[in-house]
Design a protein around this motif. Structure first.
Motif, PDB file in Angstrom:
ATOM      1  N   ALA A 231      -0.189  -2.049   7.708  1.00 32.87           N
ATOM      2  CA  ALA A 231      -0.170  -0.951   8.437  1.00 32.87           C
ATOM      3  C   ALA A 231       0.910  -0.288   8.525  1.00 32.87           C
ATOM      4  O   ALA A 231       0.862   1.031   8.489  1.00 32.87           O
ATOM      5  CB  ALA A 231      -0.746  -1.300  10.101  1.00 32.87           C
TER       6      ALA A 231
ATOM      7  N   SER B  77     -11.515   4.224   7.925  1.00 30.05           N
ATOM      8  CA  SER B  77     -11.666   4.894   9.267  1.00 30.05           C
ATOM      9  C   SER B  77     -13.006   5.620   9.216  1.00 30.05           C
ATOM     10  O   SER B  77     -13.729   5.709  10.096  1.00 30.05           O
ATOM     11  CB  SER B  77     -10.668   5.848   9.314  1.00 30.05           C
ATOM     12  OG  SER B  77      -9.446   4.784   9.623  1.00 30.05           O
TER      13      SER B  77
ATOM     14  N   GLN C 281       1.165   3.587   7.201  1.00 30.18           N
ATOM     15  CA  GLN C 281       1.675   4.518   8.143  1.00 30.18           C
ATOM     16  C   GLN C 281       3.014   5.435   7.582  1.00 30.18           C
ATOM     17  O   GLN C 281       3.036   6.513   7.561  1.00 30.18           O
ATOM     18  CB  GLN C 281       2.016   4.018   9.511  1.00 30.18           C
ATOM     19  CG  GLN C 281       2.157   5.298  10.616  1.00 30.18           C
ATOM     20  CD  GLN C 281       2.341   4.460  11.905  1.00 30.18           C
ATOM     21  OE1 GLN C 281       2.105   3.137  12.214  1.00 30.18           O
ATOM     22  NE2 GLN C 281       2.238   5.260  12.928  1.00 30.18           N
TER      23      GLN C 281
ATOM     24  N   ARG D 135      -2.070   8.397   9.849  1.00 31.36           N
ATOM     25  CA  ARG D 135      -1.992   8.294  10.990  1.00 31.36           C
ATOM     26  C   ARG D 135      -1.901   6.831  11.737  1.00 31.36           C
ATOM     27  O   ARG D 135      -2.603   5.958  11.032  1.00 31.36           O
ATOM     28  CB  ARG D 135      -2.981   9.063  11.742  1.00 31.36           C
ATOM     29  CG  ARG D 135      -3.002   9.603  13.031  1.00 31.36           C
ATOM     30  CD  ARG D 135      -4.158  10.519  13.387  1.00 31.36           C
ATOM     31  NE  ARG D 135      -5.335   9.845  14.066  1.00 31.36           N
ATOM     32  CZ  ARG D 135      -6.404  10.529  14.029  1.00 31.36           C
ATOM     33  NH1 ARG D 135      -6.393  11.608  14.133  1.00 31.36           N
ATOM     34  NH2 ARG D 135      -7.449   9.824  14.381  1.00 31.36           N
ATOM     35  N   GLY D 136      -1.204   6.346  12.899  1.00 36.37           N
ATOM     36  CA  GLY D 136      -1.381   5.204  13.126  1.00 36.37           C
ATOM     37  C   GLY D 136      -2.583   4.246  13.396  1.00 36.37           C
ATOM     38  O   GLY D 136      -2.879   3.379  12.847  1.00 36.37           O
ATOM     39  N   ASP D 137      -3.633   5.020  14.040  1.00 41.50           N
ATOM     40  CA  ASP D 137      -4.960   4.396  14.068  1.00 41.50           C
ATOM     41  C   ASP D 137      -5.516   4.134  12.800  1.00 41.50           C
ATOM     42  O   ASP D 137      -6.236   3.098  12.487  1.00 41.50           O
ATOM     43  CB  ASP D 137      -5.633   5.085  15.214  1.00 41.50           C
ATOM     44  CG  ASP D 137      -6.151   6.666  14.795  1.00 41.50           C
ATOM     45  OD1 ASP D 137      -5.275   7.138  14.266  1.00 41.50           O
ATOM     46  OD2 ASP D 137      -7.228   7.074  15.414  1.00 41.50           O
ATOM     47  N   TYR D 138      -5.709   5.213  12.193  1.00 40.84           N
ATOM     48  CA  TYR D 138      -6.214   4.951  10.498  1.00 40.84           C
ATOM     49  C   TYR D 138      -5.459   4.037   9.752  1.00 40.84           C
ATOM     50  O   TYR D 138      -5.987   3.101   9.073  1.00 40.84           O
ATOM     51  CB  TYR D 138      -6.122   6.295   9.690  1.00 40.84           C
ATOM     52  CG  TYR D 138      -6.765   7.327  10.220  1.00 40.84           C
ATOM     53  CD1 TYR D 138      -7.860   7.327  11.319  1.00 40.84           C
ATOM     54  CD2 TYR D 138      -6.582   8.769  10.176  1.00 40.84           C
ATOM     55  CE1 TYR D 138      -8.601   8.388  11.729  1.00 40.84           C
ATOM     56  CE2 TYR D 138      -7.200   9.771  10.472  1.00 40.84           C
ATOM     57  CZ  TYR D 138      -8.274   9.778  11.288  1.00 40.84           C
ATOM     58  OH  TYR D 138      -8.914  10.818  11.759  1.00 40.84           O
TER      59      TYR D 138
ATOM     60  N   ARG E 290      -3.902   1.102  10.866  1.00 36.15           N
ATOM     61  CA  ARG E 290      -4.216  -0.076  11.477  1.00 36.15           C
ATOM     62  C   ARG E 290      -5.645  -0.277  11.113  1.00 36.15           C
ATOM     63  O   ARG E 290      -6.059  -1.534  10.775  1.00 36.15           O
ATOM     64  CB  ARG E 290      -4.128  -0.078  12.949  1.00 36.15           C
ATOM     65  CG  ARG E 290      -2.675  -0.218  13.557  1.00 36.15           C
ATOM     66  CD  ARG E 290      -2.546  -0.378  15.118  1.00 36.15           C
ATOM     67  NE  ARG E 290      -3.090   0.912  15.661  1.00 36.15           N
ATOM     68  CZ  ARG E 290      -2.544   1.974  16.026  1.00 36.15           C
ATOM     69  NH1 ARG E 290      -1.171   2.092  15.410  1.00 36.15           N
ATOM     70  NH2 ARG E 290      -3.196   2.940  16.714  1.00 36.15           N
ATOM     71  N   GLN E 291      -6.594   0.543  11.092  1.00 37.75           N
ATOM     72  CA  GLN E 291      -8.125   0.369  10.786  1.00 37.75           C
ATOM     73  C   GLN E 291      -8.163  -0.297   9.293  1.00 37.75           C
ATOM     74  O   GLN E 291      -8.987  -1.108   9.012  1.00 37.75           O
ATOM     75  CB  GLN E 291      -8.791   1.308  11.014  1.00 37.75           C
ATOM     76  CG  GLN E 291     -10.322   1.379  10.550  1.00 37.75           C
ATOM     77  CD  GLN E 291     -11.136   0.587  11.454  1.00 37.75           C
ATOM     78  OE1 GLN E 291     -11.095   0.553  12.538  1.00 37.75           O
ATOM     79  NE2 GLN E 291     -11.984  -0.363  10.641  1.00 37.75           N
TER      80      GLN E 291
END
Length: 179
Positions: free
Chosen positions: A26, A101, A30, A35-38, A40-41
């Motif tokens: 992740a 994502s 990043q 983007r952070g959530d993308y 991590r996913q």
């Protein structure tokens, strides 16, 4: 060594804790523009594939994913939208969202629709490499549902003896146009 050839010894394998690999993956994604959530996913999805022996769809894809951001094939800060929805069917415009994502969003929408109508279908357009799609089937199963997950791409497999590009899709849904 008096003319003897040393016998090669395979290096010892090092085990990495899943959470550690996910966090590292992740962080790389990043740093490369996700983007952070993308990030991590995508990291969770890639490590999921590694843990199941699908190395070709695991963390080794990170350099390619970052290259796709650099080339503008993927937007690390994409803003997907609901393009169309009618009853149990929806289409998302991914805005070049990273594949994991985009597929997660489509999966969640299909599960939501199935809860409402007893069946749900959601397609996502303008996204990238879907990765190991079993991840999304497992996500549907965890919701207590049965699902079919598929993706499409340009033809990547050629017939034996063929020359040049083109040929067959490896996904269950074949499209003759290759688009």
């Amino acid at each position: 060594m008096f003319g003897r050839t040393p016998i090669p010894v395979a290096p010892a394998k090092k085990l990495i804790v899943r959470e550690t690999l996910e966090a590292f993956a992740a962080a790389l994604l990043q740093a490369g523009g996700f983007r952070g959530d993308y990030a991590r996913q995508s990291a969770e999805h890639l490590v999921w594939a590694n843990l199941r022996g699908a190395e070709s769809h695991g963390v080794l894809r990170i350099p390619r994913y970052l290259e796709m951001v650099e080339l503008g094939i993927v937007k690390g800060d994409a803003q997907p939208t609901l393009s169309r929805e009618f009853a149990a069917v929806a289409v998302l415009d991914g805005d070049l969202v990273p594949g994991a994502s985009g597929m997660a969003m489509a999966t969640d929408k299909a599960v939501e629709l199935a809860g409402k109508f007893g069946i749900g279908l959601c397609s996502v357009m303008r996204t990238s490499h879907a990765g190991a799609v079993g991840y999304f089937a497992e996500r549907i199963a965890r919701a207590g549902l049965v699902g079919i997950v598929m993706s499409a791409s340009k033809p990547l497999m050629v017939y034996h003896g063929a020359r040049g590009e083109g040929g067959l899709h490896q996904s269950p849904r074949d499209r003759s146009s290759g688009q």
